[in-house]
Design a protein around this motif. Structure first.
Motif, PDB file in Angstrom:
ATOM      1  N   PHE A  52      -3.652 -12.507   4.446  1.00  0.00           N
ATOM      2  CA  PHE A  52      -4.506 -11.743   3.532  1.00  0.00           C
ATOM      3  C   PHE A  52      -4.554 -12.388   2.149  1.00  0.00           C
ATOM      4  N   ILE A  53      -5.597 -12.034   1.411  1.00  0.00           N
ATOM      5  CA  ILE A  53      -5.693 -12.308  -0.014  1.00  0.00           C
ATOM      6  C   ILE A  53      -6.301 -11.075  -0.649  1.00  0.00           C
ATOM      7  N   GLY A  54      -5.678 -10.573  -1.688  1.00  0.00           N
ATOM      8  CA  GLY A  54      -6.144  -9.347  -2.338  1.00  0.00           C
ATOM      9  C   GLY A  54      -5.469  -9.183  -3.684  1.00  0.00           C
ATOM     10  N   PHE A  55      -5.151  -7.947  -4.024  1.00  0.00           N
ATOM     11  CA  PHE A  55      -4.511  -7.673  -5.308  1.00  0.00           C
ATOM     12  C   PHE A  55      -3.305  -6.765  -5.116  1.00  0.00           C
ATOM     13  N   GLN A  56      -2.439  -6.804  -6.103  1.00  0.00           N
ATOM     14  CA  GLN A  56      -1.281  -5.923  -6.108  1.00  0.00           C
ATOM     15  C   GLN A  56      -1.222  -5.185  -7.430  1.00  0.00           C
ATOM     16  N   ASN A  57      -1.034  -3.866  -7.329  1.00  0.00           N
ATOM     17  CA  ASN A  57      -0.924  -3.037  -8.522  1.00  0.00           C
ATOM     18  C   ASN A  57       0.460  -3.237  -9.136  1.00  0.00           C
TER      19      ASN A  57
ATOM     20  N   ILE B  55      -7.475  -1.973 -14.012  1.00  0.00           N
ATOM     21  CA  ILE B  55      -8.237  -0.948 -13.303  1.00  0.00           C
ATOM     22  C   ILE B  55      -7.558   0.399 -13.525  1.00  0.00           C
ATOM     23  N   GLY B  56      -8.293   1.330 -14.092  1.00  0.00           N
ATOM     24  CA  GLY B  56      -7.750   2.667 -14.300  1.00  0.00           C
ATOM     25  C   GLY B  56      -6.463   2.671 -15.101  1.00  0.00           C
ATOM     26  N   GLY B  57      -6.337   1.764 -16.053  1.00  0.00           N
ATOM     27  CA  GLY B  57      -5.123   1.687 -16.858  1.00  0.00           C
ATOM     28  C   GLY B  57      -3.987   0.947 -16.178  1.00  0.00           C
ATOM     29  N   ASN B  58      -4.213   0.417 -14.984  1.00  0.00           N
ATOM     30  CA  ASN B  58      -3.195  -0.341 -14.251  1.00  0.00           C
ATOM     31  C   ASN B  58      -3.560  -1.818 -14.235  1.00  0.00           C
ATOM     32  N   GLN B  59      -2.565  -2.668 -14.333  1.00  0.00           N
ATOM     33  CA  GLN B  59      -2.781  -4.102 -14.219  1.00  0.00           C
ATOM     34  C   GLN B  59      -2.625  -4.508 -12.760  1.00  0.00           C
ATOM     35  N   VAL B  60      -3.611  -5.215 -12.228  1.00  0.00           N
ATOM     36  CA  VAL B  60      -3.514  -5.735 -10.870  1.00  0.00           C
ATOM     37  C   VAL B  60      -3.562  -7.257 -10.929  1.00  0.00           C
ATOM     38  N   SER B  61      -2.840  -7.912 -10.046  1.00  0.00           N
ATOM     39  CA  SER B  61      -2.823  -9.374 -10.027  1.00  0.00           C
ATOM     40  C   SER B  61      -3.123  -9.883  -8.620  1.00  0.00           C
ATOM     41  N   LEU B  62      -3.748 -11.047  -8.562  1.00  0.00           N
ATOM     42  CA  LEU B  62      -4.097 -11.649  -7.286  1.00  0.00           C
ATOM     43  C   LEU B  62      -2.835 -11.915  -6.475  1.00  0.00           C
ATOM     44  N   THR B  63      -2.869 -11.588  -5.199  1.00  0.00           N
ATOM     45  CA  THR B  63      -1.702 -11.720  -4.325  1.00  0.00           C
ATOM     46  C   THR B  63      -2.151 -12.186  -2.946  1.00  0.00           C
ATOM     47  N   ILE B  64      -1.388 -13.091  -2.357  1.00  0.00           N
ATOM     48  CA  ILE B  64      -1.673 -13.587  -1.016  1.00  0.00           C
ATOM     49  C   ILE B  64      -0.433 -13.394  -0.157  1.00  0.00           C
ATOM     50  N   GLY B  65      -0.588 -13.503   1.144  1.00  0.00           N
ATOM     51  CA  GLY B  65       0.585 -13.355   1.999  1.00  0.00           C
ATOM     52  C   GLY B  65       0.204 -13.197   3.447  1.00  0.00           C
ATOM     53  N   GLY B  66       1.169 -12.737   4.235  1.00  0.00           N
ATOM     54  CA  GLY B  66       0.903 -12.596   5.652  1.00  0.00           C
ATOM     55  C   GLY B  66       2.011 -11.896   6.403  1.00  0.00           C
TER      56      GLY B  66
ATOM     57  N   LYS C  45       3.854   2.034   2.307  1.00  0.00           N
ATOM     58  CA  LYS C  45       5.109   1.277   2.235  1.00  0.00           C
ATOM     59  C   LYS C  45       6.116   1.743   3.288  1.00  0.00           C
ATOM     60  N   SER C  46       5.909   2.924   3.835  1.00  0.00           N
ATOM     61  CA  SER C  46       6.813   3.417   4.879  1.00  0.00           C
ATOM     62  C   SER C  46       6.406   2.934   6.265  1.00  0.00           C
ATOM     63  N   SER C  47       5.326   2.143   6.343  1.00  0.00           N
ATOM     64  CA  SER C  47       4.872   1.611   7.628  1.00  0.00           C
ATOM     65  C   SER C  47       5.765   0.449   8.057  1.00  0.00           C
ATOM     66  N   TYR C  48       5.837   0.219   9.358  1.00  0.00           N
ATOM     67  CA  TYR C  48       6.536  -0.952   9.869  1.00  0.00           C
ATOM     68  C   TYR C  48       5.698  -2.198   9.621  1.00  0.00           C
ATOM     69  N   ILE C  49       6.351  -3.341   9.670  1.00  0.00           N
ATOM     70  CA  ILE C  49       5.671  -4.607   9.415  1.00  0.00           C
ATOM     71  C   ILE C  49       4.433  -4.774  10.297  1.00  0.00           C
ATOM     72  N   ASP C  50       4.514  -4.356  11.561  1.00  0.00           N
ATOM     73  CA  ASP C  50       3.409  -4.550  12.499  1.00  0.00           C
ATOM     74  C   ASP C  50       2.112  -3.898  12.037  1.00  0.00           C
ATOM     75  N   THR C  51       2.212  -2.725  11.412  1.00  0.00           N
ATOM     76  CA  THR C  51       1.016  -1.948  11.050  1.00  0.00           C
ATOM     77  C   THR C  51       0.691  -2.005   9.567  1.00  0.00           C
ATOM     78  N   PHE C  52       1.534  -2.669   8.787  1.00  0.00           N
ATOM     79  CA  PHE C  52       1.434  -2.602   7.327  1.00  0.00           C
ATOM     80  C   PHE C  52       0.087  -3.102   6.803  1.00  0.00           C
ATOM     81  N   LEU C  53      -0.328  -4.314   7.173  1.00  0.00           N
ATOM     82  CA  LEU C  53      -1.565  -4.870   6.634  1.00  0.00           C
ATOM     83  C   LEU C  53      -2.794  -4.158   7.186  1.00  0.00           C
ATOM     84  N   ASP C  54      -2.756  -3.782   8.457  1.00  0.00           N
ATOM     85  CA  ASP C  54      -3.898  -3.066   9.031  1.00  0.00           C
ATOM     86  C   ASP C  54      -4.109  -1.731   8.324  1.00  0.00           C
ATOM     87  N   ARG C  55      -3.027  -1.053   8.002  1.00  0.00           N
ATOM     88  CA  ARG C  55      -3.158   0.209   7.266  1.00  0.00           C
ATOM     89  C   ARG C  55      -3.613  -0.029   5.829  1.00  0.00           C
TER      90      ARG C  55
END
Length: 327
Positions: A163-168, A130-141, A292-302
């Motif tokens: 979550f399940i999504g992608f990582q640049n 995407i846009g010259g960047n490689q993204v890969s499927l990523t899961i976690g929580g 990335k500067s967010s705390y763990i509590d707000t990271f996924l919601d943001r």
């Protein structure tokens, strides 16, 4: 109509369930966290209990459950080991050392667990450009013991975020949207947790998520529009409640918005063009980088809010939809 073709490479790995290579060797979240491993958590961290002395679903239980589901849902894919970040250490000591000075405690007399944990597991055999960047499927929580009422009995339920999504791959930024995210998942057992994760992974539409992100590369805003956007983001935090109720929600604060301003000029991969214009894929990554500067509590919601917010900007630009941030 163009269609998205994901790169899915069947990998036979019956001899080992997960690669020893850790997902995203670089931190996917940085604020107030430290790196750990599944082995360290299982061997060295104590497990909190409820009022009736029943153990919580531990961080390691959670991670291993997600790993098990991933192995079932993606049986032929290349799955890496989890990258784990911890915060808010809770220290203690064994009863026999209760009268010792802190400096005199021996290692075996200390106890430790971390209240909050986030992890990602990368599936690099499912990729897209995407846009010259490689993204890969990523899961976690994310798991935060502070969300569980440990003063009650265990049957009251425990809260998880999955979550399940992608990582640049360029920057380890997570790309998560609402259809791939289960916030405040409350379960009473590992089996309930496993079933909920199965439902999330099986219902997630990879192709639709990729297509939505790709459309961001074809939508540009001018320098003036970017300045207008950032200025409104700064004002948003100070809007009166009656005005804020009619404006698209933005969970990013001044610290993150300032980082976006800085990287608009300085980021090697996502900075502005020479004329000041910038496409929304780059703007989206400026937001996810700042997250990335967010705390763990707000990271996924943001993370989810970043995608929703940029989607709203895209619709305003492409379809002339009203959006307070570009007025």
């Amino acid at each position: 109509m163009n269609t998205t073709t994901l790169v899915l490479m069947p990998i036979k790995r019956s001899y080992i369930p997960f690669e020893e290579i850790t997902s995203t060797a670089r931190p996917f979240i940085e604020a107030n966290t430290l790196q750990s491993s599944l082995q360290e958590i299982k061997a060295e961290h104590i497990i909190p209990v409820f009022k009736d002395n029943e153990p919580v679903i531990s961080h390691s239980d959670f991670i291993e459950t997600v790993m098990s589901v991933a192995n079932d849902v993606f049986p032929l894919q290349h799955i890496l080991s989890p990258n784990i970040r911890l915060s808010h250490p809770i220290q203690g000591r064994v009863p026999s050392a209760k009268n010792k000075l802190s400096r005199d405690l021996l290692d075996h007399e200390k106890t430790l667990h971390y209240e909050r944990m986030a992890f990602v597991i990368e599936i690099p055999s499912v990729t897209e450009a995407i846009g010259g960047n490689q993204v890969s499927l990523t899961i976690g929580g994310v798991k935060s013991y502070n969300l569980d009422n440990l003063s009650l009995k265990k049957g009251t339920g425990e809260v998880f975020k999955v979550f399940i999504g992608f990582q640049n791959k360029v920057c380890t930024n997570l790309c998560v949207w609402s259809d791939g995210y289960k916030a405040d998942l409350k379960v009473r057992s590992i089996e309930e947790l496993r079933n909920a994760i199965y439902c999330l992974f099986n219902s997630y539409n990879i192709d639709h998520h990729i297509k939505s992100m790709k459309t961001l590369t074809n939508c540009n805003i001018s320098e003036q529009q970017f300045v207008q956007l950032i200025g409104r983001c700064k004002l948003y935090q100070y809007l009166p409640p009656n005005m804020k109720a009619n404006v698209p929600f933005l969970s990013f604060g001044d610290t993150q918005i300032s980082a976006i301003c800085r990287d608009y000029y300085r980021d090697k991969s996502f900075c502005r063009n020479d004329d000041g214009s910038i496409n929304l894929w780059k703007v989206y990554n400026l937001f996810t980088e700042a997250n990335k500067s967010s705390y763990i509590d707000t990271f996924l919601d943001r993370s989810v809010n970043a995608f929703q917010f940029i989607e709203g900007i895209k619709n305003a630009v492409r379809h002339n939809q009203a959006n307070w941030f570009l007025q």
